[in-house]
Design a protein around this motif. Structure first.
Motif, short mmCIF file in Angstrom:
data_model
loop_
_atom_site.label_atom_id
_atom_site.label_comp_id
_atom_site.label_asym_id
_atom_site.label_seq_id
_atom_site.Cartn_x
_atom_site.Cartn_y
_atom_site.Cartn_z
N ALA A 37 5.16 5.45 2.40
CA ALA A 37 5.16 6.62 2.78
C ALA A 37 6.00 6.61 4.49
O ALA A 37 6.68 7.25 5.03
CB ALA A 37 3.91 7.65 3.05
N LEU A 38 5.17 5.51 5.32
CA LEU A 38 5.51 5.33 6.53
C LEU A 38 7.01 5.01 6.57
O LEU A 38 7.73 5.44 7.55
CB LEU A 38 4.59 4.56 7.18
CG LEU A 38 4.77 3.98 8.68
CD1 LEU A 38 4.65 5.18 9.57
CD2 LEU A 38 3.78 2.79 9.12
N LYS B 196 0.38 4.27 -7.05
CA LYS B 196 1.13 3.16 -6.80
C LYS B 196 1.90 2.59 -8.05
O LYS B 196 2.93 2.38 -8.03
CB LYS B 196 0.53 2.01 -6.01
CG LYS B 196 1.50 0.75 -5.43
CD LYS B 196 0.72 -0.07 -4.82
CE LYS B 196 -0.02 -0.78 -5.37
NZ LYS B 196 -0.61 -2.10 -4.54
N LEU C 276 4.18 11.70 -0.35
CA LEU C 276 4.45 10.58 -1.49
C LEU C 276 3.70 10.93 -2.81
O LEU C 276 4.38 10.93 -3.88
CB LEU C 276 4.07 9.31 -0.98
CG LEU C 276 3.93 8.38 -1.98
CD1 LEU C 276 5.52 7.80 -2.32
CD2 LEU C 276 3.50 6.84 -1.18
N TYR C 277 2.48 11.34 -2.60
CA TYR C 277 1.82 11.48 -3.92
C TYR C 277 2.03 12.53 -4.56
O TYR C 277 1.83 12.93 -5.70
CB TYR C 277 0.22 11.46 -3.47
CG TYR C 277 -0.45 10.26 -3.12
CD1 TYR C 277 -0.25 9.05 -4.08
CD2 TYR C 277 -1.58 10.12 -2.45
CE1 TYR C 277 -0.70 7.89 -3.87
CE2 TYR C 277 -2.00 9.06 -2.28
CZ TYR C 277 -1.56 7.75 -2.86
OH TYR C 277 -2.34 6.60 -2.43
N ARG D 113 0.96 -1.23 0.10
CA ARG D 113 -0.05 0.02 -0.09
C ARG D 113 0.73 1.11 -0.10
O ARG D 113 1.96 1.24 0.62
CB ARG D 113 -1.03 0.08 1.28
CG ARG D 113 -1.82 -1.12 1.35
CD ARG D 113 -2.74 -1.03 2.43
NE ARG D 113 -2.21 -1.14 3.74
CZ ARG D 113 -2.60 -0.63 4.87
NH1 ARG D 113 -3.94 -0.20 4.93
NH2 ARG D 113 -1.98 -0.64 6.12
N SER D 114 0.30 2.28 -0.74
CA SER D 114 1.15 3.34 -0.62
C SER D 114 1.58 4.30 0.73
O SER D 114 2.71 4.60 0.72
CB SER D 114 0.21 4.49 -1.71
OG SER D 114 0.09 4.14 -3.01
N GLU D 115 0.41 4.15 1.67
CA GLU D 115 0.99 4.73 2.89
C GLU D 115 1.90 3.77 3.45
O GLU D 115 2.55 4.38 4.49
CB GLU D 115 -0.73 4.74 3.70
CG GLU D 115 -1.35 3.46 3.62
CD GLU D 115 -2.36 3.22 2.82
OE1 GLU D 115 -3.51 2.62 3.10
OE2 GLU D 115 -2.26 3.99 1.67
N GLU D 116 2.00 2.59 3.35
CA GLU D 116 2.89 1.78 3.98
C GLU D 116 4.52 2.33 3.36
O GLU D 116 5.40 2.45 4.19
CB GLU D 116 2.93 0.43 3.52
CG GLU D 116 1.77 -0.45 4.37
CD GLU D 116 1.32 -1.73 3.95
OE1 GLU D 116 1.06 -2.63 4.89
OE2 GLU D 116 1.75 -2.02 2.65
N SER E 108 4.42 12.01 5.07
CA SER E 108 3.25 11.67 4.87
C SER E 108 2.80 11.09 3.58
O SER E 108 3.56 11.06 2.55
CB SER E 108 2.48 12.88 5.08
OG SER E 108 2.71 14.05 3.98
N LYS E 109 1.64 10.52 3.26
CA LYS E 109 0.98 10.13 2.20
C LYS E 109 1.02 11.14 1.06
O LYS E 109 1.25 10.93 -0.03
CB LYS E 109 -0.20 9.36 2.38
CG LYS E 109 -0.72 8.59 1.23
CD LYS E 109 -1.96 7.86 1.48
CE LYS E 109 -2.70 7.07 0.43
NZ LYS E 109 -3.95 6.52 0.54
N GLY E 110 0.36 12.12 1.56
CA GLY E 110 0.55 13.65 0.62
C GLY E 110 1.90 13.92 -0.01
O GLY E 110 1.91 14.15 -1.08
#
Length: 224
Positions: free
Chosen positions: A51-52, A68, A61-62, A46-49, A57-59
């Motif tokens: 970023a973590l 993804k 990354l995006y 997952r994208s949030e993983e 933050s997920k933002g």
């Protein structure tokens, strides 16, 4: 309150919390993504993983990679496409014998591409391409076609210079790549589960492969 009347901080003033980085370098994001893709595969990551793991933050990354799929493409370009381009330039400028060139190219790919994290990307595409046709098409254009072009140019060089026999080039490319793909699949399947089934090292397999290929490929096989 004016600056001159601002009270000095006391010793018991709590420390300011450590500020989070406003930005993460794309390289850090790509390294985190590569590690997670290899550990879990493309579909399960997952994208949030990502970023973590990169500490952002997920933002953030995006901001660099809006999906993804785009993140995966960037990982492929960073780790595979760039290396293939470097190899193409090396082959084009090489001035020594073609058998030495073939050895150097295959040894470098075995060391840098065939194993570890980059080999994990290859395994992902072999196992998940059917479910992600867009990524499969991208991988073909960015990795498979350029790789075939590099090896094809190398083999044609040897044939044109009278060093190699006139062999069918596409089939010879498959012969060169096949054992490496076999080792990659083992390393990232049974081998990654602690169930090694092959009592061999990749470098030793490559040495045997090149010895056999060059004895059949060269017009004057190496002595010994």
């Amino acid at each position: 309150m004016s600056p001159s009347s601002t009270p000095a901080p006391s010793d018991d003033t709590p420390p300011r919390p450590r500020q989070r980085r406003k930005e993460a370098r794309p390289q850090e994001l790509l390294e985190a993504a590569l590690a997670l893709f290899v550990e879990r595969g493309f579909a399960a990551t997952r994208s949030e993983e990502v970023a973590l793991r990169a500490g952002v933050s997920k933002g953030t990354l995006y901001r660099y990679y809006p999906s993804k799929q785009e993140l995966f493409k960037a990982v492929v370009r960073e780790n595979l496409t760039a290396h293939i381009a470097e190899t193409a330039a090396f082959v084009a400028n090489f001035e020594g014998p073609s058998d030495l060139l073939l050895r150097q190219v295959m040894e470098a790919w075995c060391l840098e591409l065939g194993r570890g994290g980059m080999g994990g990307i290859v395994k992902i595409m072999l196992s998940e391409a059917r479910n992600f046709p867009e990524l499969a098409s991208f991988y073909r254009d960015e990795v498979i076609v350029p790789t075939d072009a590099v090896l094809g140019a190398l083999l044609q060089r040897g044939i044109s210079q009278g060093e190699f026999r006139p062999v069918p080039v596409p089939e010879m490319i498959t012969v060169l790549i096949g054992p490496m793909l076999h080792l990659i699949l083992h390393e990232h399947s049974l081998g990654s589960c602690g169930l090694p089934c092959m009592e061999v090292q990749a470098a030793d397999v490559l040495a045997v492969q090149l010895d056999l290929i060059l004895r059949g490929l060269m017009l004057q096989p190496p002595p010994g």
